[in-house]
Scaffold this active site. Structure first.
Site, mmCIF file in Angstrom:
data_model
loop_
_atom_site.group_PDB
_atom_site.id
_atom_site.type_symbol
_atom_site.label_atom_id
_atom_site.label_comp_id
_atom_site.label_asym_id
_atom_site.label_seq_id
_atom_site.Cartn_x
_atom_site.Cartn_y
_atom_site.Cartn_z
ATOM 1 N N GLU A 92 0.820 -1.206 0.000
ATOM 2 C CA GLU A 92 0.000 0.000 0.000
ATOM 3 C C GLU A 92 0.853 1.253 0.000
ATOM 4 O O GLU A 92 2.011 1.229 0.404
ATOM 5 C CB GLU A 92 -0.866 0.025 1.259
ATOM 6 C CG GLU A 92 -1.831 -1.101 1.316
ATOM 7 C CD GLU A 92 -2.598 -1.128 2.621
ATOM 8 O OE1 GLU A 92 -2.729 -0.082 3.278
ATOM 9 O OE2 GLU A 92 -3.061 -2.216 2.986
ATOM 10 N N CYS A 105 3.529 8.401 1.065
ATOM 11 C CA CYS A 105 3.974 7.454 2.084
ATOM 12 C C CYS A 105 4.223 6.116 1.391
ATOM 13 O O CYS A 105 3.314 5.548 0.779
ATOM 14 C CB CYS A 105 2.864 7.342 3.141
ATOM 15 S SG CYS A 105 3.196 6.132 4.403
ATOM 16 N N CYS A 112 5.762 -7.314 7.543
ATOM 17 C CA CYS A 112 6.776 -6.812 8.478
ATOM 18 C C CYS A 112 6.978 -7.870 9.548
ATOM 19 O O CYS A 112 6.021 -8.513 9.970
ATOM 20 C CB CYS A 112 6.300 -5.513 9.127
ATOM 21 S SG CYS A 112 7.506 -4.790 10.265
ATOM 22 N N CYS A 116 4.338 -5.321 15.893
ATOM 23 C CA CYS A 116 3.821 -4.361 16.876
ATOM 24 C C CYS A 116 2.328 -4.617 17.109
ATOM 25 O O CYS A 116 1.585 -4.882 16.160
ATOM 26 C CB CYS A 116 4.040 -2.928 16.394
ATOM 27 S SG CYS A 116 5.774 -2.573 16.129
ATOM 28 N N CYS A 119 -0.497 -2.600 15.061
ATOM 29 C CA CYS A 119 -0.289 -2.348 13.633
ATOM 30 C C CYS A 119 -0.910 -3.424 12.742
ATOM 31 O O CYS A 119 -0.705 -4.617 12.959
ATOM 32 C CB CYS A 119 1.211 -2.258 13.368
ATOM 33 S SG CYS A 119 1.625 -2.104 11.622
ATOM 34 N N GLU A 160 9.422 -2.359 7.778
ATOM 35 C CA GLU A 160 10.407 -1.650 8.602
ATOM 36 C C GLU A 160 11.604 -1.309 7.699
ATOM 37 O O GLU A 160 12.371 -2.198 7.316
ATOM 38 C CB GLU A 160 10.813 -2.561 9.776
ATOM 39 C CG GLU A 160 12.037 -2.129 10.551
ATOM 40 C CD GLU A 160 12.036 -0.665 11.009
ATOM 41 O OE1 GLU A 160 11.024 -0.187 11.549
ATOM 42 O OE2 GLU A 160 13.071 -0.003 10.802
ATOM 43 N N LEU A 215 8.290 5.632 18.974
ATOM 44 C CA LEU A 215 8.599 5.365 20.384
ATOM 45 C C LEU A 215 7.361 4.796 21.091
ATOM 46 O O LEU A 215 7.409 3.719 21.662
ATOM 47 C CB LEU A 215 9.080 6.669 21.038
ATOM 48 C CG LEU A 215 9.702 6.547 22.419
ATOM 49 C CD1 LEU A 215 10.879 5.586 22.430
ATOM 50 C CD2 LEU A 215 10.135 7.916 22.937
ATOM 51 N N CYS A 333 -1.456 2.617 6.702
ATOM 52 C CA CYS A 333 -1.087 1.466 5.872
ATOM 53 C C CYS A 333 -1.281 0.129 6.565
ATOM 54 O O CYS A 333 -1.226 0.020 7.764
ATOM 55 C CB CYS A 333 0.343 1.614 5.405
ATOM 56 S SG CYS A 333 0.405 2.655 3.949
HETATM 57 N N1 SAH Z 1 8.054 0.193 10.504
HETATM 58 C C1 SAH Z 1 8.266 1.577 10.631
HETATM 59 C C2 SAH Z 1 7.563 2.389 9.569
HETATM 60 C C3 SAH Z 1 6.223 1.935 9.137
HETATM 61 S S1 SAH Z 1 4.938 2.125 10.311
HETATM 62 C C4 SAH Z 1 7.866 2.053 12.007
HETATM 63 O O1 SAH Z 1 7.268 1.283 12.740
HETATM 64 O O2 SAH Z 1 8.213 3.173 12.357
HETATM 65 C C5 SAH Z 1 4.666 3.888 10.220
HETATM 66 C C6 SAH Z 1 4.138 4.495 11.491
HETATM 67 O O3 SAH Z 1 2.793 4.106 11.711
HETATM 68 C C7 SAH Z 1 4.918 4.098 12.733
HETATM 69 O O4 SAH Z 1 5.141 5.210 13.550
HETATM 70 C C8 SAH Z 1 3.974 3.125 13.391
HETATM 71 O O5 SAH Z 1 4.241 2.993 14.747
HETATM 72 C C9 SAH Z 1 2.642 3.762 13.069
HETATM 73 N N2 SAH Z 1 1.474 2.906 13.211
HETATM 74 C C10 SAH Z 1 1.330 1.608 12.918
HETATM 75 N N3 SAH Z 1 0.068 1.189 13.202
HETATM 76 C C11 SAH Z 1 -0.585 2.265 13.674
HETATM 77 C C12 SAH Z 1 -1.901 2.468 14.145
HETATM 78 N N4 SAH Z 1 -2.800 1.485 14.182
HETATM 79 N N5 SAH Z 1 -2.233 3.729 14.552
HETATM 80 C C13 SAH Z 1 -1.336 4.734 14.526
HETATM 81 N N6 SAH Z 1 -0.077 4.588 14.098
HETATM 82 C C14 SAH Z 1 0.298 3.361 13.685
HETATM 83 FE FE1 SF4 Z 2 6.316 -3.181 11.379
HETATM 84 FE FE2 SF4 Z 2 6.232 -0.544 11.794
HETATM 85 FE FE3 SF4 Z 2 3.982 -2.042 11.838
HETATM 86 FE FE4 SF4 Z 2 5.745 -2.262 13.807
HETATM 87 S S1 SF4 Z 2 4.549 -0.438 13.271
HETATM 88 S S2 SF4 Z 2 4.735 -3.985 12.760
HETATM 89 S S3 SF4 Z 2 7.653 -2.016 12.723
HETATM 90 S S4 SF4 Z 2 5.299 -1.683 10.088
#
Ligand code: SAH
Ligand code: SF4
Length: 348
Positions: A92, A105, A112, A116, A119, A160, A215, A333
């Site tokens: 995406e 973006c 990934c 997390c 996510c 990531e 963070l 995404c």
């Molecule tokens: N993997 C990298 C970049 C892709 S995720 C990372 O984790 O930083 C891009 C951003 O979206 C990151 O800050 C991630 O923590 C955030 N993100 C992921 N799922 C989310 C959600 N459900 N709500 C808000 N932010 C989210």
């Molecule tokens: Fe991967 Fe970033 Fe999603 Fe964490 S927030 S699972 S590092 S894409």
């Protein structure tokens, strides 16, 4: 012999490869021009002799990025794409309009491996790294579709970026080459979940991009529950690397903090974060977490974001509460690809 992805080769490298095979340098420039123009088959490269087209076909392949689905927000001009790749995988990407231009973006991996808890991308696990050409291709496809020029990119889509370090670095080099999409490093943000060893590697490159660090929590107890990567690289080590990064590069780090009701949004969390970030060349982006189907997380109320932000302000830390664009099209995404997979497999 495995075919080489010629579109992932910077102009200079392509030239060196062709000259080593006795092909004149101007042919490399012609090939690069066709690739930059979005041409995906050697037959279409009309100024190349048939025999050279054949030779290229025997050494190279050209990965493609095609639009499979497109959602346009009714609230703002945000466009979300689901792209299909050469091997049938999907990623995406989101195109957003800001007052200074269009920002895209991009995804850096299919899936990934970081898992997390909040996510959508992490839910399906890891499939593969994207090639540099597949990152460029996401921009080319959006530009061709909309006719707008993308002026900045954020690596905040699926995956990531620092877990695909070499391809991302090569992509960044190609991004700023004249002739191609031509976006300067100052217009790039790279977001990481905090792979400390890779942050040090990136630091060595001394790039002019903006580093964003996800963070999301002020301490190990909360962060390890949200982000498994924290077991490997706990908060103290991550913040130490961040501090060194800002000192070495002179560039401000942007910390992402997704506010999840009752999890990481208390006043105590804000104070702890304020104490730990105090004095660092940084900035905090507070974002109400996106609610994802199948997950229990709920976004913090706006007044919580305001209170949290005010506390950080007392520690002298600049804070922005991020505007959420495209909220009607699930613009964050990972959600569209999941939906697609569920449609295909009949689970949705
Ligand atoms: N993997 C990298 C970049 C892709 S995720 C990372 O984790 O930083 C891009 C951003 O979206 C990151 O800050 C991630 O923590 C955030 N993100 C992921 N799922 C989310 C959600 N459900 N709500 C808000 N932010 C989210
Ligand atoms: Fe991967 Fe970033 Fe999603 Fe964490 S927030 S699972 S590092 S894409």
């Amino acid at each position: 012999m495995t075919l080489l992805d010629c579109k992932s080769m910077p102009a200079e490298e392509l030239r060196a490869l062709l000259t080593s095979r006795g092909i004149p340098a101007f042919r490399a420039a012609q090939l690069r021009n066709w690739l930059d123009a979005g041409v995906t088959s050697f037959e279409e490269m009309r100024n190349l002799p048939r025999s050279l087209q054949e030779e290229f076909r025997s050494i190279f392949w050209i990965p493609t990025v095609k639009i499979e689905k497109k959602l346009v927000s009714q609230r703002d001009n945000t466009v979300k794409y689901l792209y299909g790749l050469s091997d049938g995988e999907n990623v995406e990407s989101v195109l957003m309009q800001y007052h200074h231009g269009w920002s895209q973006c991009l995804s850096t991996q299919v899936g990934c491996r970081m898992g997390c808890s909040f996510c959508a991308t992490g839910m399906g696990g890891f499939v593969r790294n994207l090639l540099p050409s597949e990152m460029i291709g996401q921009i080319e496809a959006a530009q061709a579709d909309t006719g707008v020029r993308v002026s900045s990119v954020v690596l905040m889509g699926m995956g990531e970026p620092l877990d695909n370090f070499d391809h991302v670095l090569r992509f960044l080099q190609m991004l700023s080459e004249p002739g191609g999409v031509h976006i300067g490093m100052r217009h790039v943000s790279l977001s990481t979940c905090g792979l400390v060893d890779q942050i040090y590697r990136l630091m060595e490159q001394n790039l002019q991009l903006t580093l964003s660090v996800s963070l999301h929590a002020p301490n190990d107890e909360i962060r390890s529950k949200m982000m498994p990567v924290n077991h490997r690289w706990p908060v103290a080590q991550l913040l130490k690397a961040c501090r060194e990064y800002t000192e070495k590069t002179g560039r401000r780090i942007s910390f992402e903090y997704a506010m999840v009701a009752g999890v990481n949004d208390s006043d105590a969390c804000a104070h702890e974060l304020g104490r730990k970030l105090r004095g660092m060349l940084c900035h905090v982006n507070l974002i109400p977490v996106n609610e994802v189907d199948g997950k229990e997380q709920r976004r913090s109320p706006v007044k919580r974001l305001r209170a949290f932000s005010a506390i950080l302000g007392k520690y002298g830390i600049p804070v922005t509460v991020r505007r959420t664009l495209g909220s009607d099209i699930n613009a964050s995404c990972g959600q569209l690809r999941r939906q697609e997979k569920e449609d295909v497999h009949g689970r949705g």
